[in-house]
Design a protein around this motif. Structure first.
Motif, PDB file in Angstrom:
ATOM      1  N   LEU A 366       0.837  -1.187   0.000  1.00 28.09           N
ATOM      2  CA  LEU A 366       0.000   0.000   0.000  1.00 28.09           C
ATOM      3  C   LEU A 366       0.881   1.249   0.000  1.00 28.09           C
ATOM      4  CD1 LEU A 366      -2.793   1.337   0.185  1.00 28.09           C
ATOM      5  CD2 LEU A 366      -2.622   1.142   2.680  1.00 28.09           C
ATOM      6  N   THR A 367       0.650   2.138  -0.960  1.00 27.76           N
ATOM      7  CA  THR A 367       1.440   3.367  -1.075  1.00 27.76           C
ATOM      8  C   THR A 367       0.630   4.560  -0.577  1.00 27.76           C
ATOM      9  OG1 THR A 367       0.680   4.047  -3.277  1.00 27.76           O
ATOM     10  CG2 THR A 367       2.405   2.369  -3.183  1.00 27.76           C
ATOM     11  N   HIS A 368       1.269   5.732  -0.571  1.00 28.77           N
ATOM     12  CA  HIS A 368       0.573   6.973  -0.237  1.00 28.77           C
ATOM     13  C   HIS A 368       0.086   7.693  -1.488  1.00 28.77           C
ATOM     14  CE1 HIS A 368       4.658   8.331  -1.204  1.00 28.77           C
ATOM     15  NE2 HIS A 368       4.096   9.467  -1.556  1.00 28.77           N
ATOM     16  N   PHE A 369       0.282   7.072  -2.662  1.00 28.60           N
ATOM     17  CA  PHE A 369      -0.089   7.711  -3.928  1.00 28.60           C
ATOM     18  C   PHE A 369      -1.606   7.714  -4.110  1.00 28.60           C
ATOM     19  CE2 PHE A 369       4.155   5.833  -5.248  1.00 28.60           C
ATOM     20  CZ  PHE A 369       4.848   7.022  -5.044  1.00 28.60           C
ATOM     21  N   SER A 370      -2.058   8.621  -4.954  1.00 26.22           N
ATOM     22  CA  SER A 370      -3.483   8.679  -5.277  1.00 26.22           C
ATOM     23  C   SER A 370      -3.771   8.128  -6.670  1.00 26.22           C
ATOM     24  CB  SER A 370      -3.989  10.127  -5.191  1.00 26.22           C
ATOM     25  OG  SER A 370      -3.276  10.958  -6.093  1.00 26.22           O
ATOM     26  N   CYS A 371      -2.712   7.817  -7.453  1.00 31.79           N
ATOM     27  CA  CYS A 371      -2.914   7.265  -8.792  1.00 31.79           C
ATOM     28  C   CYS A 371      -1.778   6.306  -9.131  1.00 31.79           C
ATOM     29  CB  CYS A 371      -2.996   8.381  -9.834  1.00 31.79           C
ATOM     30  SG  CYS A 371      -1.525   9.393  -9.943  1.00 31.79           S
ATOM     31  N   THR A 372      -2.060   5.363 -10.015  1.00 31.69           N
ATOM     32  CA  THR A 372      -1.060   4.360 -10.389  1.00 31.69           C
ATOM     33  C   THR A 372       0.084   4.980 -11.186  1.00 31.69           C
ATOM     34  OG1 THR A 372      -2.363   3.823 -12.358  1.00 31.69           O
ATOM     35  CG2 THR A 372      -2.729   2.468 -10.399  1.00 31.69           C
ATOM     36  N   ASP A 373      -0.166   6.099 -11.852  1.00 37.96           N
ATOM     37  CA  ASP A 373       0.880   6.738 -12.644  1.00 37.96           C
ATOM     38  C   ASP A 373       2.071   7.128 -11.777  1.00 37.96           C
ATOM     39  OD1 ASP A 373      -0.715   7.223 -15.339  1.00 37.96           O
ATOM     40  OD2 ASP A 373      -2.017   7.804 -13.676  1.00 37.96           O
ATOM     41  N   ASP A 374       1.795   7.571 -10.542  1.00 35.95           N
ATOM     42  CA  ASP A 374       2.874   7.985  -9.645  1.00 35.95           C
ATOM     43  C   ASP A 374       3.798   6.832  -9.293  1.00 35.95           C
ATOM     44  OD1 ASP A 374       2.025  10.566  -9.643  1.00 35.95           O
ATOM     45  OD2 ASP A 374       1.007  10.484  -7.711  1.00 35.95           O
ATOM     46  N   VAL A 375       3.271   5.617  -9.269  1.00 32.24           N
ATOM     47  CA  VAL A 375       4.110   4.447  -8.995  1.00 32.24           C
ATOM     48  C   VAL A 375       5.228   4.351 -10.020  1.00 32.24           C
ATOM     49  CG1 VAL A 375       4.177   1.917  -8.943  1.00 32.24           C
ATOM     50  CG2 VAL A 375       2.290   3.142  -7.830  1.00 32.24           C
ATOM     51  N   PHE A 376       4.875   4.569 -11.286  1.00 33.09           N
ATOM     52  CA  PHE A 376       5.868   4.431 -12.349  1.00 33.09           C
ATOM     53  C   PHE A 376       6.809   5.632 -12.398  1.00 33.09           C
ATOM     54  CE2 PHE A 376       2.793   1.289 -13.229  1.00 33.09           C
ATOM     55  CZ  PHE A 376       3.479   0.269 -13.873  1.00 33.09           C
TER      56      PHE A 376
END
Length: 574
Positions: A366-376
């Motif tokens: 679980l990340t603190h991001f709000s969208c999957t794009d930020d993961v990349f």
């Protein structure tokens, strides 16, 4: 390098699909290439894609007719209004920028050939090569062409966008997908075409001979209506209108999900997903993720880095369910130049797994991001985009942005401070909410509560203005010399966070010339951590510091204390 291997088949009317796609906002400057652009240029970006073996190339789209902000959507692919402009910049490997040469450029260049065309689909391969489809159904390609992946019948490198016309003359292309060195196109009638490198059967022609022009993938798909296509490095997959998935090409890691690891020269149906309706399908380097219309996530293929999210690193030859114990999944993400996976749930939680900044995460994290794009942007290697970003700009301001905008605004203020003969306009309610000092001040038995103008004479205008602005923004921007005065104010008003920020500014701005003055201020305001920092700086630069005016102008007792303390540290040893 990889493509933008996204297939998103969200059911519902176009407006509804568009709303779902705009659930989250993305900051494009998280990709280093775009951090080079200024605010004005960034504000004009409407679509963007970062690609390349080291994420060193970028393509983005702007439009200049602000009257046409409404976006139409086809299979979740944004269609731009007229007057669209396509821009590129970066390293330009294999002429993948399409600028007509092989020169790199840090300054964005416009692809005039594509000006005014509405871009509906974009993908890229490992060479890299680029495919771009327009709203008129035209297909353009450029870049690396060693295996005829541009579909123009040659192996000559494409330095500029070229129209892919052979066998597609009367067809309308609605979606494109790139493998490492092969390409696919989907038409509005549901036909799949493939061409380029075919060493593993990824073109689906029934042989392993390279295909120099688009050829329809007809075996097993002849009577099927495809609604989406994706590629991994050397594999191809398609989803048909009833939610079935077909795969062909390389299968050494089980990335076709057929239950074996044998290559397939023609499309084969994934029986492991029988009875399920696949809504979204994405491919990584050698693994696949499928999302059903019920929000279930399935994964298969290579698992060297834990990219399947199963808790181990064993390859899976057939689809296995992932995140089964979690809430409904609404989006999955993968890109065939990486071994990274991501997913977003109905409540907005974003998970990532696989190869993330060199680490192998074998379970969804679980990340603190709000969208999957930020993961990349932050964790994938290379940090390419897994899909073209849609950047919608509107006039909406967050609470923090609204507060910042209203600071020192005489039109909305109900109170002003007069400092050094200058006014600072504020809002009494904000001050009471943000500061204990003002909560006490604005009570009925205080004279200040009845005043419209409050005079301040114990602090300078820059210091007091910065303090009030801090209450609106949580930020301080002052030179270290002025930060000393603000440190005094923060101490007087018992604002501990502001005190820490001032100390940080002073530490960051310390020099030989101001070091002793800053040390004196730290002693005066009982900032022990700052005092220790300034003292060590003065000792480390003792010869230079003792020759400054600040050193000889300080109070004699402080000077004596410094000399004694420095002596105990061995500063005066021969």
């Amino acid at each position: 390098m990889g493509p933008v291997p996204v297939l998103s088949l969200v059911r519902g009317p176009p407006a509804q699909r568009a709303a779902r796609a705009a659930d989250v906002m993305v900051d494009v400057t998280k990709w280093p290439l775009f951090s080079l652009m200024g605010p004005e240029a960034l504000a004009s970006v409407r679509r963007a894609c970062v690609f390349g073996s080291s994420a060193n190339e970028a393509i983005y789209i702007t439009y200049d007719d602000e009257r046409l902000l409404e976006t139409t959507w086809t299979r979740m692919s944004p269609v731009l209004p007229p007057h669209a402009q396509v821009h590129v910049f970066g390293l330009n490997c294999s002429s993948c920028l399409g600028t007509g040469d092989s020169q790199s450029t840090i300054v964005p260049k416009k692809l005039d050939f594509l000006s005014g065309r509405k871009v509906t689909s974009l993908s890229y391969g490992s060479g890299p090569h680029v495919l771009l489809a327009t709203a008129d159904g035209e297909l353009f390609s450029w870049g690396h062409n060693g295996y005829s992946q541009l579909g123009n019948g040659t192996t000559n490198q494409g330095v500029s966008p070229g129209l892919v016309s052979a066998t597609l003359l009367n067809k309308k292309v609605v979606q494109v997908a790139c493998g490492s060195h092969h390409s696919m196109a989907l038409t509005d009638s549901g036909e799949v075409y493939a061409w380029g490198y075919n060493n593993c059967g990824q073109v689906g022609s029934g042989s392993t001979a390279n295909q120099s022009t688009p050829r329809r993938v007809s075996i097993c798909l002849q009577n099927k209506v495809a609604v989406g296509i994706v590629c991994s490095q050397t594999s191809s997959l398609a989803v048909v209108d009833n939610g079935e998935v077909y795969g062909w090409g390389y299968n050494g890691n089980g990335q076709l999900g057929l239950g074996n690891n044998g290559n397939q020269l023609t499309p084969c149906r994934l029986v492991g997903l029988q009875g399920l309706c696949v809504q979204q399908l994405v491919c990584g380097y050698a693994h696949c993720l499928a999302l059903t219309d019920e929000g279930e996530l399935f994964a298969w293929g290579a698992n060297t880095y834990g990219q399947l999210g199963t808790g181990n690193k064993s390859n899976q030859l057939s689809p296995v369910q992932v995140l089964a114990e979690r809430e409904r999944v609404v989006e999955v993400a993968a890109c065939h130049s990486t071994h990274t996976s991501a997913a977003r749930t109905q409540s907005g939680q974003v998970f990532m797994w696989g190869q993330c900044r060199g680490q192998s995460l074998v379970l969804p994290h679980l990340t603190h991001f709000s969208c999957t794009d930020d993961v990349f942007a932050c964790f994938a290697s290379p940090s390419v985009m897994w899909r073209p970003l849609a950047l919608e700009h509107d006039d909406f301001l967050t609470v923090a942005q609204s507060l910042k905008k209203e600071f020192d605004n005489p039109e909305t203020a109900d109170l002003k401070f007069c400092v050094d003969g200058k006014y600072i306009y504020v809002h009494k309610a904000v001050l009471k909410i943000r500061c204990e000092h003002f909560r006490s001040m604005f009570q009925s038995h205080w004279n200040e509560d009845m005043k419209e103008v409050i005079e301040v004479d114990q602090f300078s205008y820059p210091v007091y203005r910065s303090f009030l602005e801090f209450l609106y923004t949580d930020q301080v921007e002052l030179p270290p010399e002025d930060a000393i005065g603000l440190l005094d104010l923060a101490t007087s008003y018992c604002e501990n966070r502001l005190k820490r920020l001032c100390q940080h500014i002073i530490k960051r701005g310390i020099t030989v010339d101001n070091a002793f003055s800053l040390l004196a201020a730290a002693v005066r305001y009982d900032a022990e951590d700052l005092e220790e920092f300034c003292f060590k700086f003065c000792v480390n630069h003792l010869t230079e510091v003792t020759q400054t005016a600040a050193f000889w102008q300080v109070d004699g007792n402080l000077l004596k204390d410094f000399i004694c303390r420095a002596s105990r540290c061995g500063a005066f040893r021969n």
